[in-house]
Design a protein around this motif. Structure first.
Motif, PDB file in Angstrom:
ATOM      1  N   ARG A  23     -16.375  -9.337   4.116  1.00 43.27           N
ATOM      2  CA  ARG A  23     -17.000 -10.472   4.802  1.00 43.27           C
ATOM      3  C   ARG A  23     -18.486 -10.581   4.483  1.00 43.27           C
ATOM      4  N   ASN A  69      -7.976  -5.631   0.813  1.00 46.89           N
ATOM      5  CA  ASN A  69      -7.171  -5.555   2.025  1.00 46.89           C
ATOM      6  C   ASN A  69      -7.639  -6.678   2.946  1.00 46.89           C
ATOM      7  N   LEU A  70      -6.880  -7.770   2.977  1.00 50.28           N
ATOM      8  CA  LEU A  70      -7.285  -8.927   3.766  1.00 50.28           C
ATOM      9  C   LEU A  70      -7.264  -8.632   5.265  1.00 50.28           C
ATOM     10  N   ARG A  71      -6.303  -7.829   5.702  1.00 44.87           N
ATOM     11  CA  ARG A  71      -6.182  -7.537   7.136  1.00 44.87           C
ATOM     12  C   ARG A  71      -7.421  -6.810   7.649  1.00 44.87           C
ATOM     13  N   GLU A  72      -7.910  -5.854   6.853  1.00 43.89           N
ATOM     14  CA  GLU A  72      -9.072  -5.060   7.270  1.00 43.89           C
ATOM     15  C   GLU A  72     -10.373  -5.559   6.661  1.00 43.89           C
ATOM     16  N   ALA A  73     -10.295  -6.597   5.836  1.00 42.81           N
ATOM     17  CA  ALA A  73     -11.480  -7.155   5.172  1.00 42.81           C
ATOM     18  C   ALA A  73     -12.230  -6.081   4.397  1.00 42.81           C
ATOM     19  N   ARG A  74     -11.478  -5.297   3.620  1.00 42.21           N
ATOM     20  CA  ARG A  74     -12.067  -4.225   2.813  1.00 42.21           C
ATOM     21  C   ARG A  74     -11.820  -4.498   1.336  1.00 42.21           C
TER      22      ARG A  74
END
Length: 209
Positions: A23, A69-74
């Protein structure tokens, strides 16, 4: 993968895992612009080669790949190089975790078998359009089908006893692998709308084997 052409070869490299907050603008722009991703990778290696060198990555043996990793924004960026990196130029606010670095030092012998994963940018030359000048070169375009990507890679395998250059001029990679054990996953396309120098990659349509 078997290496058929050397009795033994020592491999030494540095690998770094950068875990970035997807992000954060620094990471986000690298995801949408291939030139920014290139700059993010190269920011860890100031001073090793002359500024503006066209083959800087090759001189330092730099390879990189990333996953998101879209779920964790990593954004996980793995960088391998023949020289150690200095990641102090990465904004601390963009780091989700501290960089993790390890040194690889391994000797490979003929007959050794290893599991591997690689990211490739398979392209082919599309013939000029009918009626164009004879001097017009074909356009280089990316393979977009997994079976075509796999065939592209298999053509570059080098079975034991085969020369490094195939009869059709394809340069082989110096190792062999069972074609039926290769799996391909197509990665997202990353491009750049901005003008770029020839020394900077402007995009990729990659197949991961």
């Amino acid at each position: 993968m078997d290496g058929p052409h050397a009795s033994g070869a020592r491999f030494v490299a540095t690998q770094t895992l950068l875990t970035l907050d997807a992000r954060h603008p620094y990471a986000a722009k690298s995801l949408i612009d291939a030139q920014d991703m290139h700059r993010t990778v190269m920011c860890g290696f100031p001073g090793w080669v002359d500024d503006g060198s066209r083959d800087a990555r090759a001189q330092m043996g730099i390879l990189s790949t990333w996953t998101l990793n879209l779920r964790e924004a990593r954004l996980s960026l793995v960088v391998q190089s023949q020289v150690p990196g200095d990641w102090g130029r990465v904004p601390r606010a963009a780091l989700a975790e501290e960089p993790e670095t390890l040194t690889l030092d391994r000797t490979f012998s003929v007959g050794d078998t290893v599991d591997f994963r690689t990211v490739v940018n398979p392209v082919y030359s599309r013939p000029p359009a009918p009626g164009s000048s004879e001097k017009t070169r074909g356009q280089r375009v990316a393979h977009t089908r997994p079976d075509h990507v796999k065939n592209w890679f298999v053509r570059r395998l080098q079975p034991s006893g085969e020369p490094p250059v195939a009869p059709d001029g394809v340069t082989r990679l110096g190792a062999d692998a069972p074609a039926d054990q290769l799996a391909v996953r197509m990665l997202p396309r990353v491009s750049s709308p901005a003008p770029h120098k020839a020394s900077v990659s402007s995009g990729r349509r990659s197949g991961e084997s």
